[in-house]
Design a protein around this motif. Sequence first.
Motif, PDB file in Angstrom:
ATOM      1  N   MET A   1      14.718  10.420  10.021  1.00 36.04           N
ATOM      2  CA  MET A   1      13.988  11.587  10.505  1.00 36.04           C
ATOM      3  C   MET A   1      12.488  11.385  10.343  1.00 36.04           C
ATOM      4  SD  MET A   1      15.418  14.567  11.467  1.00 36.04           S
ATOM      5  CE  MET A   1      14.555  15.678  12.563  1.00 36.04           C
ATOM      6  N   HIS A   2      12.113  10.711   9.272  1.00 38.37           N
ATOM      7  CA  HIS A   2      10.690  10.690   8.978  1.00 38.37           C
ATOM      8  C   HIS A   2       9.983   9.470   9.509  1.00 38.37           C
ATOM      9  CE1 HIS A   2      10.835  14.376   7.186  1.00 38.37           C
ATOM     10  NE2 HIS A   2      11.830  14.033   6.404  1.00 38.37           N
ATOM     11  N   GLN A  67       0.142   9.718   1.951  1.00 37.55           N
ATOM     12  CA  GLN A  67       0.880  10.637   1.083  1.00 37.55           C
ATOM     13  C   GLN A  67       0.203  10.727  -0.288  1.00 37.55           C
ATOM     14  OE1 GLN A  67       4.952   9.563   0.269  1.00 37.55           O
ATOM     15  NE2 GLN A  67       5.456  11.568  -0.556  1.00 37.55           N
ATOM     16  N   GLN A  71      -1.677  13.888  -2.066  1.00 38.38           N
ATOM     17  CA  GLN A  71      -1.300  14.280  -3.423  1.00 38.38           C
ATOM     18  C   GLN A  71      -2.531  14.387  -4.313  1.00 38.38           C
ATOM     19  OE1 GLN A  71       1.270  14.936  -5.901  1.00 38.38           O
ATOM     20  NE2 GLN A  71       1.940  15.857  -4.006  1.00 38.38           N
ATOM     21  N   ALA A  74      -4.361  17.539  -3.572  1.00 37.81           N
ATOM     22  CA  ALA A  74      -3.631  18.726  -4.060  1.00 37.81           C
ATOM     23  C   ALA A  74      -3.664  18.805  -5.585  1.00 37.81           C
ATOM     24  CB  ALA A  74      -2.196  18.699  -3.554  1.00 37.81           C
ATOM     25  N   GLN A  75      -3.517  17.657  -6.225  1.00 46.06           N
ATOM     26  CA  GLN A  75      -3.533  17.646  -7.695  1.00 46.06           C
ATOM     27  C   GLN A  75      -4.911  18.046  -8.228  1.00 46.06           C
ATOM     28  OE1 GLN A  75      -1.094  17.393  -9.718  1.00 46.06           O
ATOM     29  NE2 GLN A  75       0.571  16.378  -8.612  1.00 46.06           N
ATOM     30  N   ARG A  78      -5.636  21.858  -7.987  1.00 45.32           N
ATOM     31  CA  ARG A  78      -5.014  22.833  -8.875  1.00 45.32           C
ATOM     32  C   ARG A  78      -5.575  22.801 -10.299  1.00 45.32           C
ATOM     33  NH1 ARG A  78       1.078  21.443 -10.688  1.00 45.32           N
ATOM     34  NH2 ARG A  78       0.677  19.425 -11.590  1.00 45.32           N
TER      35      ARG A  78
ATOM     36  N   TYR B 185     -10.150  30.540 -10.115  1.00 46.02           N
ATOM     37  CA  TYR B 185      -8.751  30.145  -9.985  1.00 46.02           C
ATOM     38  C   TYR B 185      -7.995  31.259  -9.273  1.00 46.02           C
ATOM     39  CZ  TYR B 185      -4.047  28.626 -11.102  1.00 46.02           C
ATOM     40  OH  TYR B 185      -2.744  28.240 -11.008  1.00 46.02           O
ATOM     41  N   PRO B 298      19.540  12.700   5.069  1.00 48.68           N
ATOM     42  CA  PRO B 298      18.884  11.886   6.091  1.00 48.68           C
ATOM     43  C   PRO B 298      18.795  12.536   7.474  1.00 48.68           C
ATOM     44  CG  PRO B 298      21.069  11.026   5.583  1.00 48.68           C
ATOM     45  CD  PRO B 298      20.779  12.083   4.570  1.00 48.68           C
ATOM     46  N   ASN B 299      19.676  13.485   7.762  1.00 45.13           N
ATOM     47  CA  ASN B 299      19.669  14.053   9.110  1.00 45.13           C
ATOM     48  C   ASN B 299      19.149  15.478   9.150  1.00 45.13           C
ATOM     49  OD1 ASN B 299      20.951  11.668  10.138  1.00 45.13           O
ATOM     50  ND2 ASN B 299      22.793  12.409   9.100  1.00 45.13           N
ATOM     51  N   SER B 300      18.309  15.800   8.204  1.00 41.16           N
ATOM     52  CA  SER B 300      17.904  17.202   8.130  1.00 41.16           C
ATOM     53  C   SER B 300      16.431  17.387   8.436  1.00 41.16           C
ATOM     54  CB  SER B 300      18.184  17.747   6.733  1.00 41.16           C
ATOM     55  OG  SER B 300      17.333  17.133   5.801  1.00 41.16           O
ATOM     56  N   ASP B 308       2.939  25.803  -5.487  1.00 41.97           N
ATOM     57  CA  ASP B 308       2.055  24.712  -5.892  1.00 41.97           C
ATOM     58  C   ASP B 308       1.896  23.710  -4.747  1.00 41.97           C
ATOM     59  OD1 ASP B 308       0.742  22.611  -6.997  1.00 41.97           O
ATOM     60  OD2 ASP B 308       2.169  22.249  -8.617  1.00 41.97           O
ATOM     61  N   PRO B 309       0.709  23.673  -4.131  1.00 43.74           N
ATOM     62  CA  PRO B 309       0.533  22.749  -2.989  1.00 43.74           C
ATOM     63  C   PRO B 309       0.819  21.292  -3.357  1.00 43.74           C
ATOM     64  CG  PRO B 309      -1.351  24.237  -3.186  1.00 43.74           C
ATOM     65  CD  PRO B 309      -0.504  24.450  -4.412  1.00 43.74           C
ATOM     66  N   SER B 310       0.669  20.941  -4.633  1.00 45.81           N
ATOM     67  CA  SER B 310       0.893  19.542  -5.003  1.00 45.81           C
ATOM     68  C   SER B 310       2.380  19.202  -5.043  1.00 45.81           C
ATOM     69  CB  SER B 310       0.225  19.221  -6.350  1.00 45.81           C
ATOM     70  OG  SER B 310       0.991  19.710  -7.425  1.00 45.81           O
ATOM     71  N   ILE B 312       4.277  19.867  -2.505  1.00 40.85           N
ATOM     72  CA  ILE B 312       4.606  19.589  -1.106  1.00 40.85           C
ATOM     73  C   ILE B 312       4.396  18.100  -0.818  1.00 40.85           C
ATOM     74  CG2 ILE B 312       4.053  20.179   1.295  1.00 40.85           C
ATOM     75  CD1 ILE B 312       4.858  22.726  -0.126  1.00 40.85           C
ATOM     76  N   ASN B 313       5.398  17.486  -0.222  1.00 40.47           N
ATOM     77  CA  ASN B 313       5.320  16.066   0.172  1.00 40.47           C
ATOM     78  C   ASN B 313       5.064  15.136  -1.010  1.00 40.47           C
ATOM     79  OD1 ASN B 313       5.708  16.836   2.828  1.00 40.47           O
ATOM     80  ND2 ASN B 313       3.530  16.779   3.334  1.00 40.47           N
ATOM     81  N   MET B 317       9.029  14.014   2.170  1.00 39.62           N
ATOM     82  CA  MET B 317       8.190  14.539   3.244  1.00 39.62           C
ATOM     83  C   MET B 317       8.955  15.663   3.937  1.00 39.62           C
ATOM     84  SD  MET B 317       5.463  12.734   2.998  1.00 39.62           S
ATOM     85  CE  MET B 317       4.519  12.870   4.519  1.00 39.62           C
TER      86      MET B 317
END
Lengths: 177, 587
Positions: A1-2, A67, A71, A74-75, A78, B185, B298-300, B308-310, B312-313, B317
């Motif tokens: 997928m990716h 990636q 990161q 983002a790290q 925060r 913050y 794998p197929n999703s 927390d944005p950190s 994400i990914n 991914m």
Amino acid sequence: MHSTNYRAHAVEFHTMSILVDNEAGVLARVIGLFSGRGYNIESLTVAEIDAEEKLSKITIVTSGTRQVLDQIKAQLDRLVPVRSVSDLTENGDSVERELALVKVAGSGDKRVEALRIADIFRARAVDSTQDSFVFEIVGKTSKVDAFIRLMQPLGLVDVSRTGVAAIARGAEAMPCN
Amino acid sequence: MSSQPMSGAEIILTALKDQGVDVVFGYPGGVTLPIYDEIYKQNALRHILPRHEQGAMHAAEGYARSTGRPGVVLVTSGPGATNTVTGLTDAMMDSIPLVCLCGQVPTALIGNDAFQEADTTGITRHCTKHNYLVKDVGDLARVLHEAFYVATHGRPGPVVVDLPKDVITGFGAYMAPGKVHMKRYSPRTKGDKAGIEEALKILSKARKPLFYAGGGVINAGPEATQRLTELVRETGAPCTLTLMGLGAYPATDRQYVGMCGMHGTYEANMAMHDCDVMVNIGARFDDRVTGRLDAFAPNSRKIHVDIDPSSINKNVMVDVAIVGDAGLVLEDMLAIWKSRQYKLSDKALKDWWKQIDGWRSKRCLDYEQGDDGIKPQHAIQRVYELTRDRDVYVTTDVGQHQMWAAQYMLFDRPNRWMTSGGLGTMGYGLPAAMGAQIAHPDKLVVCVTSEMSFQMNLQELATIREHNLPVKILLCNNAFMGMVRQWQELFYENRYSQSFMERQPDFVSVAEAFGMTGLRADAPSEVDDAIRRMIETDGPVLLDMHVVKEENVFPMIPAGAAHNEMILGPADEEEADLAGGNGMVLA
């Protein structure tokens, strides 16, 4: 997928500008984040830029895949004393400069040649003795690298570099939350 | 501004009261004496004295996790502060809001290697969400209020405030919490609308949807768990939970497929592997959940909601990321799902459930309780079954018993399950139970532990006894470090290096020495009676349950394997040839 996109796995160099509260331990916090999570620091500069608001700006040149770079941003974001983070490489045009002090010792032809090359690079002699110069050179990292390389056979004995300072082009100030 | 200057110690107590703190877990020492003198003079704030600072930390975690309010710890400088490091790291990994106040040597002595000096802010920088060294009593009130704000806003976490003795004894103005401006913050809590719309559009077209929720939903509060339940039911999709998320969705509900991850159910992990849309709410794609990353779902298409944005990914991914508070995002998701009149295909859903029911029919958690020895699964399951009619709070230690508790104890409500998930801290369970019991004096609090984890913080029995906390301790005693032994059996050809303890203390005598009831059970026929006696006996009780020594936790995804390479049980294990595998490391 990716994405099997090659870009996702390629290592890139990015310059990040980090606006922080100038308080005790803030630099250790930022550097500790890099060492603790295994990120690279290619260059780092830091200085207070606003005494009234007690703000400092840290400029970090780092490397990693997309990636990892996301990161890192983002790290950093925060951390409590971090006001804002800008990936200058990602966000478009920016100006990057580095200053180096380059000490060259020698005499005769080599000394003349060093002075001539310094002139081409617009490096200034800021200290001089009968058998040495200290040149000050400002420019992009690649220019500073090139100058130092050329000084090598001409009696290079010591170098001090500031690391990269960078700023976005145009009228906008860096956002500050 | 307050008109009267206060001492630092008074400011600290006033700030704690203004923050709504009712209990502090603390251990006094030289530099914190002025604070303890203030504590002596008042009654509003309850102080609990553990027998080790690590106990204070986990007690505060148990308190926080079972109430949703921040836990507060007060320790002295040097060793007091360094003993908090494991608890801080644990709270950091599991996103538990804590405020830890540490005494420090006077500012003039900092850096001089003074008696009981440690570089507390340096040491704790990596295991706190944020930390402070207060150098001026004028900053004290602001910093304390900020510490509570930081600990509880955004992704919760531990905050340390280091307090030099001269700041504690100095005089300054107090500032009420409302006057603190925390402009620097301000984590995003409301999810991006466009992202939510996109996520729901993808979900509405799913043929094999799966909700995968974690501790973030519990941290977002009981409303968040209600909204999750409503959304899952509205869609008709299956839901799995992480170890930290247990209780975020009712475990007895038909749409719940069990815990996911290394020792999750077969149906949950197969559904994770086979789903076509995964909706992750408040979980972080931890390695214990994902297994081998390149074979993960794998197929999703993946939707990830996280405050927390950190997160994400970071490991996986995703296709749509929504940064925000799980409760607020779920509220929007529900509203939009209804207003757009989205509906999953009945036919697809029916087929998907048929497939899931097929996996369910493997009955992956079945075991056989014979007449010979007590199966640990049975002991834990019976505690659950014999207390079903009560509102039970459960804490665990770390290892096999922890996984069995996660598998066989079902939680229909949030904040009832306290375990060390991210850090895996042996010694967490007993003090955490102490903290949970202090927060809920009239509820049944059960600590599921093992003989090795228990010994890491058993000094807290004294605290439990002193306050007559009626904690019930189920000690699953197999004389082994069970999970280490299991890995040695599976991956190191039964070489049980340093995992067997031939001589165990007599735990009944240990309990009695601390002045509490000790019970013991050795045979399957004694299990129910022993558990009933444990529950019904007043005050704290320790039940030393001697279980089968070499039982393994199944199902299991070996480290570095994919979800569909799960081992179901002993029969499977022989086929899998694990010892020859690659990447079989405990870490």
